[in-house]
Design a protein around this motif. Sequence first.
Motif, PDB file in Angstrom:
ATOM      1  N   ALA A  60      94.606  77.008 196.167  1.00  0.00           N
ATOM      2  CA  ALA A  60      95.016  78.401 195.980  1.00  0.00           C
ATOM      3  C   ALA A  60      96.408  78.389 195.361  1.00  0.00           C
ATOM      4  N   PHE A 102      99.915  80.898 194.751  1.00  0.00           N
ATOM      5  CA  PHE A 102     100.630  82.126 195.051  1.00  0.00           C
ATOM      6  C   PHE A 102     101.702  82.333 193.978  1.00  0.00           C
ATOM      7  N   GLN A 140      89.308  88.640 198.948  1.00  0.00           N
ATOM      8  CA  GLN A 140      90.628  88.014 199.091  1.00  0.00           C
ATOM      9  C   GLN A 140      91.174  88.189 200.500  1.00  0.00           C
ATOM     10  N   GLY A 154      92.042  85.338 203.224  1.00  0.00           N
ATOM     11  CA  GLY A 154      93.363  85.290 203.837  1.00  0.00           C
ATOM     12  C   GLY A 154      93.280  85.236 205.346  1.00  0.00           C
ATOM     13  N   TYR A 191     105.439  84.780 199.122  1.00  0.00           N
ATOM     14  CA  TYR A 191     105.031  85.273 197.807  1.00  0.00           C
ATOM     15  C   TYR A 191     104.317  86.609 197.938  1.00  0.00           C
ATOM     16  N   ALA A 197      98.436  86.450 195.595  1.00  0.00           N
ATOM     17  CA  ALA A 197      97.701  85.225 195.895  1.00  0.00           C
ATOM     18  C   ALA A 197      96.475  85.122 195.004  1.00  0.00           C
ATOM     19  N   VAL A 248      97.500  75.489 199.433  1.00  0.00           N
ATOM     20  CA  VAL A 248      98.313  76.105 198.381  1.00  0.00           C
ATOM     21  C   VAL A 248      98.949  74.988 197.560  1.00  0.00           C
ATOM     22  N   TRP A 297     101.902  84.511 202.592  1.00  0.00           N
ATOM     23  CA  TRP A 297     101.430  85.644 201.772  1.00  0.00           C
ATOM     24  C   TRP A 297     100.986  86.725 202.743  1.00  0.00           C
TER      25      TRP A 297
END
Length: 722
Positions: free
Chosen positions: A130, A132, A144, A148, A164, A167, A183, A203
């Motif tokens: 992923a 960000f 999304q 998350g 951030y 994402a 990430v 995020w």
Amino acid sequence: MKQKKFFVPFFLMVIVPAIIIGLLSLFGFSQTLNRKLSDSLFHLLPSHHSLSKDIVIIDIDEQSIAKYADHPELGQWPWKRTVYPTLIGYTKLITAPKVTIIDIMFTERSDYDEALVAANLSLGEISHAANFRDGGIVVPRKGQEDLGQKFNVPLPEEIPFPRYENASFPIGEVGETAPMIHVVNVIPDSDGILRRFTPFIRWKNRNFPTLALQAFVAGKPYETEWKEGRLWIQKEKTKREVPLGKDGLVRAYFYTEDELRNIPRYSAAGIIESLNQLNSSEVEDPEKLLVPPSVFENKIVLIGTSAASTHDDVVTPHGLFPGVIGQAVFASNLLEGHMLRELPEIVGMGFTFLILVIGVFVLFINQWHLLKNIYPIFAISMFVGLFYFLYRLDLVLASSSFVIAFPISYLLGFAYLTYTEGKEKRKFNSILRNLVDPGVVSEALEDMDSLKKGGEWEITAFFSDVAGFSSISEELSASDLARLLNEYLSAMTKILKSNSGTLDKYIGDAIVGIFGAPIQNKEHPRLACKTALEMVTELEVLRSNWKEKMDYTETARNMTFRIGLNCGPAKVGFMGTDSLASYTMMGDTVNLSARLEAAAKDYGVSILVSESIESLCNGEFHFRFLDWIRVKGKEAPVKIYSLVSLVSDLSPQVLEAERMYDEGFQFYLNREWEKAIVSFEKVSKIYGYDDKSSKLLISRCQSLFKNPPAVDWDGVFTRTSK
């Protein structure tokens, strides 16, 4: 006064550098400089960690992209996603790796996503990437929020992980079926160099693991603990502290450049070729394949790219490397516990302050000149030694304060020392150049401390005085007297200096000189004798010139002088005030020399010396024994001699006269007054003129004949005047 003198160097060497490094820290320059300097030191110092052996990389390199550019299933970059299950599946042919971590993002929809979904469901421990970012327009994407929520790691809000706004998770079903995500963001420092990483990134107040953390936990359950500003991560029996900085990042240990270049990397083209060989039965033994599947056994496999066209490069302390190499370093740091803790900048400042204060004492208190020169080497060695000691403990000392402050401090200190010593040297040079030969001045000024302090050692004291100068001064006008003195003193002083003598002072027409100081010289008695004889010769030249010009008066033109020489220990050094000082001598040796100069008048000789001079110089110079005397203020008798000439210039007449004088003196000591008088009278006949020394002894014998001395009389004459 001393406190005032100490304040200036302390201000220059400590306060000024402290202000400079304080300003650098205040404006944020010091942090970047600290990291750049530590990078340089890491390169110079021996490495004490090795990259984890558990990490291997499947590399989509230049060869892979070029070889399969026209392949119907792969094509040009980016490759069709059907290739990734093939690569992952190959690693599991024999024994599966611990985890496979993909450093390639699948955030956009593709016609081949089903292959990735199938791999997620069937091939097990796979972690997808992923990404960000900040800024831009936030466009909510389907699923999304669910992703998350699914991959969020609950952590205290107070932990300062990077945060951030936007994402990008793996697209659609690829993300929904992903066993794990990580990430891939890397966060370079302000100078663009990647030195630090973080185990989690935020995020929307949710926390997501980075690639390094996924490599550490390898798909296994783990726990986190945040206590008193410190973060621990525990997986099974391994508990690892992560020394986070204030911004939630930790300094990575970047190993050596050779290790980074030699991380086990297997080309994707090689794996595809190996699989083709296996499928075609071209190679039956898997271990003989181009890339044996066993190399992935129980490893942490990173799939990334190094081809230039993929634009996945990062700048590391060792230069430009593919991004997957940087990720491998971070993963190894967490796996092996090789993370570095950056010590607070105040620690480096404190060490620097100590070194600067010691530097003040070394330059302005210490009297050992060698230490002043070697202290920079010592200080730098101390800094490098401390830095390396802490580095071995995985601690990083802030270096900018020392690297900036110490050179500035020592340069300012040396400049001030040079100025103050130069000022003193100019003062002493001004004094010395009037006292000694210029060649001696530079040598004397080499050791200012010794020059100022002086000391006690053996010297030859020189005293001269013009006979009957009072009469001469009464006969001459003030201008003629000044001209006569200048002419006489200039000529005599020139001879004194040319023989390494030091002018102590003028006392009217008298000259006081020192031989053997301020520069110690073992030849000082010989040089003093040479000076005395040359002065006698020079005075004859002056008298001849005056007579030829009929200058001054008759008395002045027939001027004579007396010289007294004695050698022995004496105190020598600059005496007076800071503004008015003179180099002089003191002690019994000096007093006796002055008494000898006065006594020379009684014996009618130009140069009267002590036994110490005669015993040291009788090989080169000829001395005539004159008497045993006891000078005023001293009980011990002194044997005195007249300096006659160089041994090479001696005449038989002189030797005969002196033999007769010695004979007479022996009669004198034996109280045979009449015989002594006869011998002394013969001396004048041999010389062809009245010998004043003989006449003095004749007069003394006549007096003693009339008034015989006491029974314990030792023949020593006691002078009652100076």
